[in-house]
Motif scaffolding. Structure first.
Motif: not given
Length: 209
Positions: A75-87, A95-99
């Motif tokens: 798991m790593h977040f780059f800022d308060s909106a963007h992050g990635v979680v990977a198995l 898995l990616r998020t932009t919110d």
């Protein structure tokens, strides 16, 4: 460092498939500010959960749950909106998020082999350390993406034949490190995005090796 966290779980979101068990192991922690952060937990049942705080850990909200199927979690977040979680493992899944974790998009892994380690420095630039078949398979190869994981470039084996790399960590798009089991006490470092690596001798402990 955080040794143990016991959050107060609020009502699960409607999309949650099952309640989160009470006992878990802390797998990853990532804060992008003194108040905003996430932690990942894995459970003996084979599930994982991602929880979020916006008040410096006084309260936590569950954002994502799923099955690990014996895979590791990154798991790593780059800022308060963007992050990635990977198995990671034999069947990697990103898995990616932009919110900020409210919604997630799924991206199946395209690496052929067993992913033992992953490192992203921003939403686009990332690296995979991959073995053939199993966690203890043939010498690992390093893969790099510049488009968030849509395509990967094989950079070959980053270490000499007698050594065994098992973890990759980049600090920016150029500088990275490899943890390795080596015939001599050294680590590996790159300053060109993983294209080439050099051995960095480690300082001897008191009394010598």
């Amino acid at each position: 460092g955080i040794a143990y966290v016991r959050p107060s779980f609020g009502p699960p979101p409607a999309r949650a498939a099952a309640p989160v068990p009470a006992t878990y192991q802390l797998t990853a922690v990532d804060f992008v500010s003194p108040t905003t952060g996430w932690f990942a937990a894995t459970f003996d049942s084979g599930r994982f959960a991602i929880l979020h705080t916006s008040d410096a850990g006084r309260s936590w909200t569950r954002q994502l749950t799923g099955e690990t199927n014996q895979r590791g979690l990154y798991m790593h977040f780059f800022d308060s909106a963007h992050g990635v979680v990977a198995l990671i493992g034999a069947q990697p899944l990103m898995l990616r998020t932009t919110d900020g974790g409210l919604t997630w998009s799924s991206h199946p892994g395209s690496a052929a082999g067993y992913v033992v380690s992953m490192s992203f420095v921003d939403p686009s630039h990332g690296w995979l350390l991959v073995r053939s078949g199993t966690p203890t398979g043939a010498m690992g190869e390093l893969l790099r993406t510049v488009d968030g994981g849509t395509e990967w470039t094989n950079l070959g084996s980053p270490v000499v034949a007698a050594d065994d790399a098992y973890r990759v960590q980049f600090t920016d798009q150029q500088v990275g490190w490899l943890d390795s089991v080596s015939v001599r006490p050294y680590a590996y470092k790159t300053v060109d995005g993983g294209a080439s690596w050099r051995q960095v001798p480690l300082p001897a402990p008191s009394g010598g090796w």
